[in-house]
Design an enzyme around this catalytic site. Structure first.
Site, PDB file in Angstrom:
ATOM      1  N   GLU A   1     -25.321 -21.361  -8.517  1.00  0.00           N
ATOM      2  CA  GLU A   1     -25.284 -22.565  -9.561  1.00  0.00           C
ATOM      3  C   GLU A   1     -26.845 -22.738  -9.828  1.00  0.00           C
ATOM      4  O   GLU A   1     -28.135 -22.675  -8.995  1.00  0.00           O
ATOM      5  CB  GLU A   1     -25.209 -23.749  -8.529  1.00  0.00           C
ATOM      6  CG  GLU A   1     -25.120 -25.022  -9.077  1.00  0.00           C
ATOM      7  CD  GLU A   1     -24.860 -26.340  -8.511  1.00  0.00           C
ATOM      8  OE1 GLU A   1     -24.764 -27.473  -8.831  1.00  0.00           O
ATOM      9  OE2 GLU A   1     -24.880 -26.238  -7.136  1.00  0.00           O
TER      10      GLU A   1
ATOM     11  N   LYS B   1     -20.099 -29.159 -14.787  1.00  0.00           N
ATOM     12  CA  LYS B   1     -19.722 -29.405 -13.264  1.00  0.00           C
ATOM     13  C   LYS B   1     -19.022 -30.825 -13.503  1.00  0.00           C
ATOM     14  O   LYS B   1     -19.569 -31.772 -14.475  1.00  0.00           O
ATOM     15  CB  LYS B   1     -21.022 -29.312 -12.530  1.00  0.00           C
ATOM     16  CG  LYS B   1     -20.709 -29.856 -11.044  1.00  0.00           C
ATOM     17  CD  LYS B   1     -22.209 -29.790 -10.152  1.00  0.00           C
ATOM     18  CE  LYS B   1     -21.908 -29.993  -8.914  1.00  0.00           C
ATOM     19  NZ  LYS B   1     -23.346 -29.597  -8.197  1.00  0.00           N
TER      20      LYS B   1
ATOM     21  N   CYS C   1     -20.121 -25.787  -6.972  1.00  0.00           N
ATOM     22  CA  CYS C   1     -20.450 -26.695  -5.640  1.00  0.00           C
ATOM     23  C   CYS C   1     -19.953 -28.002  -5.291  1.00  0.00           C
ATOM     24  O   CYS C   1     -18.658 -27.808  -4.887  1.00  0.00           O
ATOM     25  CB  CYS C   1     -22.059 -26.979  -5.724  1.00  0.00           C
ATOM     26  SG  CYS C   1     -22.781 -27.290  -4.176  1.00  0.00           S
TER      27      CYS C   1
ATOM     28  N   VAL D   1      18.831  -5.659  32.127  1.00  0.00           N
ATOM     29  CA  VAL D   1      17.575  -5.410  31.989  1.00  0.00           C
ATOM     30  C   VAL D   1      17.698  -3.748  32.254  1.00  0.00           C
ATOM     31  O   VAL D   1      18.502  -3.241  33.141  1.00  0.00           O
ATOM     32  CB  VAL D   1      16.834  -6.076  33.383  1.00  0.00           C
ATOM     33  CG1 VAL D   1      16.504  -7.170  33.256  1.00  0.00           C
ATOM     34  CG2 VAL D   1      17.617  -5.715  34.572  1.00  0.00           C
TER      35      VAL D   1
ATOM     36  N   LEU E   1      10.639  -2.093  27.388  1.00  0.00           N
ATOM     37  CA  LEU E   1       9.761  -3.114  26.992  1.00  0.00           C
ATOM     38  C   LEU E   1      10.334  -4.240  26.534  1.00  0.00           C
ATOM     39  O   LEU E   1      10.086  -5.422  26.921  1.00  0.00           O
ATOM     40  CB  LEU E   1       8.950  -2.685  25.696  1.00  0.00           C
ATOM     41  CG  LEU E   1       7.490  -1.922  25.905  1.00  0.00           C
ATOM     42  CD1 LEU E   1       6.988  -1.550  24.476  1.00  0.00           C
ATOM     43  CD2 LEU E   1       6.611  -3.143  26.540  1.00  0.00           C
TER      44      LEU E   1
ATOM     45  N   SER F   1      13.808  -5.738  27.062  1.00  0.00           N
ATOM     46  CA  SER F   1      14.237  -6.439  28.088  1.00  0.00           C
ATOM     47  C   SER F   1      13.293  -7.054  29.014  1.00  0.00           C
ATOM     48  O   SER F   1      13.670  -8.188  29.634  1.00  0.00           O
ATOM     49  CB  SER F   1      15.311  -5.607  28.734  1.00  0.00           C
ATOM     50  OG  SER F   1      14.630  -4.364  29.669  1.00  0.00           O
TER      51      SER F   1
ATOM     52  N   THR G   1      23.149  -0.874  18.265  1.00  0.00           N
ATOM     53  CA  THR G   1      24.516  -0.425  18.114  1.00  0.00           C
ATOM     54  C   THR G   1      25.062  -2.001  17.819  1.00  0.00           C
ATOM     55  O   THR G   1      25.225  -2.844  18.389  1.00  0.00           O
ATOM     56  CB  THR G   1      24.911  -0.130  19.517  1.00  0.00           C
ATOM     57  OG1 THR G   1      24.262   1.145  19.911  1.00  0.00           O
ATOM     58  CG2 THR G   1      26.577   0.238  19.089  1.00  0.00           C
TER      59      THR G   1
END
Length: 632
Positions: A46, A115, A168, A347, A351, A353, A468
């Site tokens: 400015e 401005k 500004c 389980v 990673l 499960s 699947t």
């Protein structure tokens, strides 16, 4: 400018108060330097032509005349460079003095923006010298140049590249002009500023600029006054910033005098605006048009190779804790609503499960229930290795879950006999029969124990269709459905790092070191023989493709370019192309699996649920995307 990247700069130059000739030279030299670095849009502070701190010298015609002449001199000096330059100076219009930004290009003044909001409090006395622009006047002509606060500057060659200016205090006001400017089509907002520095102000300024760019879905280039301004009562730090849609992509250190340069992706911003139904954009009819040839933009900005993963460790820990909380809160609600006595989960020692099991434990904690209400089922078969099975046992025992083993080998063999499948034929039938048998076991056990089956599949697998159908694809609540593979690793590690249970910690770390595998093919001397990433490609690449193509809407050509840039030589060009083609092909062909996904919580910016972010016909054709990828 190719691929929509506009290289922009916020530049601070050392000035001398009221020495217009000195300041003009400094601006010209810096502008040429920036152009030499490929910058196409440069913003200076400015009132940089005169200095912001001239005080009552702004009443002097000598200063004002010199400033206007300097504006034309700067434009002429930069006429042979292909860069738009915005500079600040005082200009008179109809006997009133305005604090203005002049937009210069190829030797001409494209437009002048006055401005609107003048600070006149504390250390500021702008109303003593300047008039605030009255927006009711609209866009006027000053010596044949468009003059007004509503100006939009638009590129003919790249329609997404349009910018506007505020100055500004305009940003600090309750209703910044940039809001209306963005709604009128500006994808980049320039701010010429001369805010002084004081304790705590930089933090507020930083958040103000960043948040405004997010609110407007815009790029925001903020150039601030620095060295050379009068220090009679104030100091100026030259705090320069470039932000894009809520992210700071470049920022200078206070009092460094440094300019900042980065690339703003205007095509991506336009994509985000089209998706956002509350952003009712209208193209400005009074736009100032300019022509800028499309050229290759050299990228310098940081583009993460792991866009789903925070880069800072402190932010990573906060993100991990939040995601685990969202996942467990979602499951908690579902368990409460269904009055389930158990959460049944398959389980494997892998990673996905493992993360789902951790989420189950946190959900039980939120419910005030024992982890014994988690019924964890391990179902070994042809490809199960001792390593994964052992880890599954260790983690379940350490968490206090109820563990049940159901060996499905004989069941699958009987199924092969029933349908007449040769057990030595290791085709998709061999693999999928195991996956479907496991899902049948889980569903029936859930019925036995008044429970629901918790899905373990993740976002990356859903994108590739690496599941699947009606097997691991199906559950009664999928807690990992919007968590990509690259982030799952960090979630498991975060949980492992935070536990004092040493057996649990050790097992979790070993899971992190185990190759990702469905373990559906016979083991090789007790080791995993089927590694997912050997078959479908590196998950870090596919997660990058997923984020860029689906979240950001980039075409294959741009995704490819950014992958090479982000991974910086880790993968050969042909390797990136190969897996990008695989991604395009699989993403389209596997949509039918995503069209019937179980419920699950959205935890990040991308989800492929047909009830959420992504709705796509299952028979959509991939030709356009695949052809572009194959021709790279």
């Amino acid at each position: 400018m190719t691929d929509g990247y506009i290289k922009a700069a916020a530049a601070t130059v050392k000035i001398q108060v009221a020495d217009v000739e000195y300041n003009k030279t400094a601006v010209i030299e810096k502008a040429k330097e920036l152009s030499g670095k490929g910058v196409k849009l440069a913003v200076f502070p400015e009132l940089c032509v005169t200095g912001y701190t001239c005080q009552d010298l702004f009443f002097q015609n000598t200063l004002l005349g010199a400033a206007e002449q300097a504006m034309h001199d700067i434009a002429a000096a930069l006429s042979d460079i292909d860069m738009i330059t915005a500079v600040g100076l005082p200009l008179v219009y109809k006997s009133k003095l305005y604090n203005c930004a002049a937009v210069l290009y190829h030797g001409k003044v494209l437009g002048i923006v006055p401005k609107q909001h003048l600070p006149n409090y504390n250390e500021f006395y702008e109303k003593r010298h300047f008039a605030a622009w009255n927006t009711a006047e609209g866009i006027v002509s000053r010596n044949g140049v468009p003059f007004g606060s509503g100006l939009i500057f638009a590129c003919d060659e790249l329609p997404e590249f349009s910018f506007a200016v505020e100055i500004c205090e305009d940003l600090w006001s309750p209703c910044p002009p940039s809001g209306a400017l963005a709604l009128s089509g500006a994808t980049i907002i320039l701010n010429l500023s001369a805010g002084n520095e004081m304790t705590g102000k930089a933090d507020y300024r930083r958040e103000l600029v960043r948040n405004q760019s997010a609110r407007l879905i815009a790029g925001y280039v903020y150039a601030s006054a620095g060295e050379g301004e009068s220090t009679q009562d104030l100091v100026f730090a030259g705090h320069n910033m470039i932000c894009e849609n809520g992210v700071t992509i470049a920022e200078s250190e206070l009092f460094s005098g440094n300019s900042v340069i980065s690339e703003i992706d205007v095509v991506s911003l336009n994509h985000e605006r089209r998706k956002n139904t509350t952003f009712e954009q209208n193209t400005a009819e009074n736009a100032v048009r300019f022509s800028m040839p499309l050229t290759e933009t050299t990228l310098t900005r940081y583009i993460s190779a792991a866009p789903f993963v925070p880069t800072e460790s402190a932010e990573m820990n906060k993100r991990c804790e939040l995601i685990l909380t969202m996942q467990s809160e979602g499951l908690k609600k579902r368990l409460e609503h269904t009055h389930s006595k158990t959460a049944v989960i398959g389980v494997s020692g892998g990673l996905d499960s493992t993360l789902a099991l951790i989420v189950c434990a946190k959900a039980m904690e939120r419910l005030g229930r024992s982890n014994a209400d988690i019924l964890a089922v391990t179902m070994p078969c042809f490809g199960t290795t001792d390593r994964t099975k052992s880890n599954a046992y260790e983690i379940c025992n350490a968490l206090g879950a109820t563990l049940k083993e159901v060996n499905i080998t004989d069941s699958v063999k009987q199924h092969f006999a029933d349908i007449g499948h040769d057990i030595n034929d290791l085709s998709v039938v061999y693999e999928n029969a195991q996956a479907r048998e496991r899902t049948q076991v889980l569903m029936d056990i859930a019925n036995q124990h008044n429970g629901i089956v918790i899905g373990t599949g993740d976002l990356s697998e859903l994108a590739l269709g690496w599941a699947t159908y009606n097997a691991d694809h199906m559950s009664m609540y999928g807690v990992n459905c919007s968590v990509p593979k690259t982030l799952i690793r960090h979630l498991v590690k975060y949980y492992a790092d935070g536990t004092d249970n040493q057996p649990l910690k050790s097992a979790l770390y070993d899971v992190l070191d185990t190759p990702v595998s469905p373990e559906l093919l016979p083991a090789d001397h007790g080791e995993i023989s089927q590694k997912t990433e050997d078959l479908v490609g590196p998950y870090e690449l596919h997660d990058f493709f997923l984020y860029c193509a689906i979240r950001r809407g980039y075409p294959p050509k741009k995704v490819y370019r950014l992958a090479l840039y982000s991974f910086n030589g880790k993968y050969e060009q042909q390797t990136v192309k190969k897996w990008l083609c695989v991604f395009c092909r699989r993403f389209f062909s596997q949509q039918f699996k995503r069209s019937c996904l179980p419920d699950g919580p959205k935890v990040g910016s991308v989800t492929l649920s047909p009830r959420g972010d992504w709705r796509m016909p299952s028979d959509a054709v991939s030709k356009l995307w695949l052809t572009e990828a194959e021709n790279l």
